[in-house]
Design an enzyme around this catalytic site. Structure first.
Site, PDB file in Angstrom:
ATOM      1  N   GLY A  30       0.838  -1.192   0.000  1.00  0.00           N
ATOM      2  CA  GLY A  30       0.000   0.000   0.000  1.00  0.00           C
ATOM      3  C   GLY A  30       0.869   1.236   0.000  1.00  0.00           C
ATOM      4  N   GLY A  31       0.443   2.243  -0.714  1.00  0.00           N
ATOM      5  CA  GLY A  31       1.181   3.505  -0.729  1.00  0.00           C
ATOM      6  C   GLY A  31       2.649   3.291  -0.998  1.00  0.00           C
ATOM      7  CD  GLU A  32       5.661   6.723   1.697  1.00  0.00           C
ATOM      8  OE1 GLU A  32       6.014   7.079   2.825  1.00  0.00           O
ATOM      9  OE2 GLU A  32       5.641   7.471   0.719  1.00  0.00           O
ATOM     10  CD  GLU A  33       2.923   0.944   5.254  1.00  0.00           C
ATOM     11  OE1 GLU A  33       2.291  -0.127   5.340  1.00  0.00           O
ATOM     12  OE2 GLU A  33       2.812   1.862   6.084  1.00  0.00           O
TER      13      GLU A  33
END
Length: 120
Positions: A30-33
């Site tokens: 997710g996102g930057e994970e």
């Protein structure tokens, strides 16, 4: 802007993939994970892998002008170790929750570090 952010995510993903072993599972979470599932890896080995991954990303020297931690992109990581049980999805979900708690511990305690859940 978004283009530079996308380029940074792609570069980091490539560095992560390059640091993983053949049997490891890597996915954007997710996102930057990202999440990496490393089979047959104990606590000491997982921490060593995390250190290698952080060094790999650091070597990219991707500028990060708005960071209070570094002028380059760094990684904060959360780690947990457990025995996978394909029949027990609740246990697998608990492991992800533990790794996420360890991640936020890393983020809230200076960033650019890795934390194993059992050390918090």
């Amino acid at each position: 802007g978004h283009k530079k952010g996308d380029e940074a995510l792609i570069a980091v993903a490539k560095a992560l993939k390059g640091s993983c072993r053949e049997n490891d599972f890597l996915a954007r979470f997710g996102g930057e994970e990202f999440i990496i599932v490393m089979k047959d890896t104990n606590k000491a080995e997982s921490i060593k892998m995390a250190e290698n991954i952080q060094a790999s990303v650091a070597s990219l020297s991707i500028p990060h002008k708005n960071s209070d931690v570094s002028s380059f992109i760094t990684l904060s990581m959360g780690i947990t170790t457990y025995s996978v049980n394909k029949e027990d999805s609740a246990n697998n979900e608990k492991a992800i929750i533990k790794a996420d708690k360890a991640l936020y511990y890393s983020k809230n305690n200076g960033r650019n570090q890795n934390t194993h859940f059992y050390d918090i």
